[in-house]
Design a protein around this motif. Structure first.
Motif, short mmCIF file in Angstrom:
data_model
loop_
_atom_site.label_atom_id
_atom_site.label_comp_id
_atom_site.label_asym_id
_atom_site.label_seq_id
_atom_site.Cartn_x
_atom_site.Cartn_y
_atom_site.Cartn_z
N LEU A 215 0.84 -1.20 0.00
CA LEU A 215 0.00 0.00 0.00
C LEU A 215 0.87 1.25 0.00
N SER A 216 1.95 1.20 0.78
CA SER A 216 2.86 2.33 0.85
C SER A 216 3.48 2.59 -0.53
N ALA A 217 3.84 1.53 -1.24
CA ALA A 217 4.45 1.68 -2.57
C ALA A 217 3.45 2.26 -3.58
N GLN A 218 2.17 2.06 -3.31
CA GLN A 218 1.15 2.54 -4.25
C GLN A 218 0.65 3.95 -3.95
N THR A 219 1.23 4.57 -2.93
CA THR A 219 0.70 5.87 -2.51
C THR A 219 1.78 6.96 -2.42
N PRO A 220 2.65 7.05 -3.45
CA PRO A 220 3.68 8.10 -3.40
C PRO A 220 3.03 9.48 -3.30
N GLY A 221 3.62 10.33 -2.48
CA GLY A 221 3.11 11.69 -2.36
C GLY A 221 1.97 11.86 -1.38
N PHE A 222 1.47 10.75 -0.84
CA PHE A 222 0.36 10.85 0.12
C PHE A 222 0.89 11.33 1.48
N ALA A 223 0.12 12.21 2.10
CA ALA A 223 0.40 12.60 3.48
C ALA A 223 -0.42 11.69 4.40
N GLU A 226 -4.18 11.63 4.02
CA GLU A 226 -4.71 10.88 2.87
C GLU A 226 -4.66 9.38 3.13
N ILE A 227 -3.65 8.94 3.86
CA ILE A 227 -3.54 7.52 4.19
C ILE A 227 -4.68 7.12 5.14
N ALA A 228 -4.96 7.97 6.10
CA ALA A 228 -6.07 7.71 7.02
C ALA A 228 -7.38 7.63 6.23
N ASN A 229 -7.48 8.53 5.25
CA ASN A 229 -8.65 8.58 4.39
C ASN A 229 -8.80 7.29 3.56
N VAL A 230 -7.70 6.79 3.00
CA VAL A 230 -7.71 5.55 2.22
C VAL A 230 -8.22 4.40 3.09
N CYS A 231 -7.72 4.32 4.31
CA CYS A 231 -8.11 3.21 5.19
C CYS A 231 -9.60 3.26 5.49
N GLU A 233 -11.96 4.80 3.64
CA GLU A 233 -12.70 4.52 2.40
C GLU A 233 -12.74 3.03 2.10
N ALA A 234 -11.61 2.35 2.31
CA ALA A 234 -11.54 0.91 2.03
C ALA A 234 -12.57 0.17 2.89
N ILE A 255 -7.74 3.83 -2.88
CA ILE A 255 -6.62 4.68 -3.34
C ILE A 255 -7.04 5.46 -4.58
N ASP A 256 -7.69 4.74 -5.52
CA ASP A 256 -8.16 5.42 -6.74
C ASP A 256 -9.11 6.56 -6.39
N ARG A 257 -9.98 6.30 -5.45
CA ARG A 257 -10.97 7.30 -5.08
C ARG A 257 -10.29 8.51 -4.43
#
Ligand code: ATP
Length: 273
Positions: A215-223, A226-231, A233-234, A255-257
């Motif tokens: 997941l980390s590799a797929q989210t370059p540039g995320f703060a 945004e990571i909290a948001n991804v979790c 949303e998932a 992540i796409d969203r």
């Protein structure tokens, strides 16, 4: 818009464990925690406890979270206000709110005052005066300077402020005895993101294929925000499909969203470090 200009004395239960990565910043603020817990240790040797520190870094990187963790670790009250709340305030109100806040904080010392988006009140005076209401901002800033100068350092009120625009801040704020310490809070790198994912994955019901490293590799540039948001949303995506656990595909969709949302906000995802 926020109903409350500042939280009244709130007991915070955030700790350093909730703040992933940011090791250097944590080390720096640990000293502040120690001041708050053992002020005598410092004052008996004649030392002056710093009044304030500025947390500098891009949005969503955990500045507010770290400030709360300082209060949580030291077990002191946390008073906060946001510079953006002052933008449309009537004449005189901003300054009196600042006065009020400091008065309350002094009564509850030791404590933390946190000022988010300090650049909204702390812009260099006399510049960028395109909009009306600027005089009010200057009054508010002046009151803040007066308050910061007006109490002794040994009272145990420590002011933390956050900004992502150090360049526009009035130099008066950065003088000794005010925000004389700067702590930089950067966007997380690959390992930092994995650590942040681990914090936010912990409370979720996960399928065995979920992998924080991927997941980390797929989210370059995320703060962190945004990571909290991804979790989150998932989890919502999996729930909508009535799944009993959240799998990697749900995270991919999340992540796409989140990327879609960021693009809409016209934010640019920075290239991988
Ligand atoms: P802003 O400048 O937009 O106010 P900020 O830097 O203050 O942003 P926070 O409000 O602290 O960012 O972060 C928002 C949320 O993102 C946090 O409540 C937390 O859930 C998550 N987050 C951000 N950084 C981290 C981190 N280092 N570790 C764990 N969670 C984080």
């Amino acid at each position: 818009s926020k109903a409350q200009l500042f939280d009244k004395e709130s007991q915070i239960n955030v700790t350093f464990n909730d703040v992933a990565g940011l090791e250097e910043a944590k080390t720096e603020v640990m000293e502040i925690v120690d001041f708050l817990k053992n002020p005598k240790k410092y004052t008996e040797l004649g030392g002056k406890i710093p009044k304030g520190a500025l947390l500098v870094g891009p949005p969503g990187t955990g500045k507010t979270l770290l400030a709360k963790a300082v209060a949580g670790e030291a077990q002191v009250p946390f008073f906060s206000l946001s510079g953006s709340d002052f933008v449309e305030m009537f004449v005189g109100v901003g300054a009196s709110r600042v006065r009020d806040l400091f008065k309350q904080a002094k009564e509850k010392a030791p404590c933390i005052i946190f000022i988010d988006e300090i650049d909204a009140i702390g812009r260099a005076r006399g510049k960028n005066s395109i909009m009306g209401g600027n005089d009010e901002r200057e009054n508010t800033l002046n009151q803040l300077l007066v308050e910061m100068d007006g109490f002794g350092t040994n009272l145990g009120v420590i002011i933390l402020a956050a900004t992502n625009r150090l360049d526009v801040l009035d130099q008066a704020l950065l003088r000794p005895g005010r925000f004389d310490r700067q702590i930089s809070i950067d966007k997380p790198d690959l390992i930092g993101r994995e650590q942040i994912f681990n914090v936010h994955l912990k409370p979720l019901k996960l399928a065995p294929d979920v992998d924080a490293k991927k997941l980390s590799a797929q989210t370059p540039g995320f703060a962190g925000a945004e990571i909290a948001n991804v979790c989150n949303e998932a989890a919502l995506i999996a729930a909508r499909k009535s799944k009993t656990s959240i799998d990697m595909q749900d995270f991919q969709d999340a992540i796409d969203r989140v990327i879609g949302g960021l693009e809409k906000k016209n934010k640019i995802i920075s290239p991988e470090e």
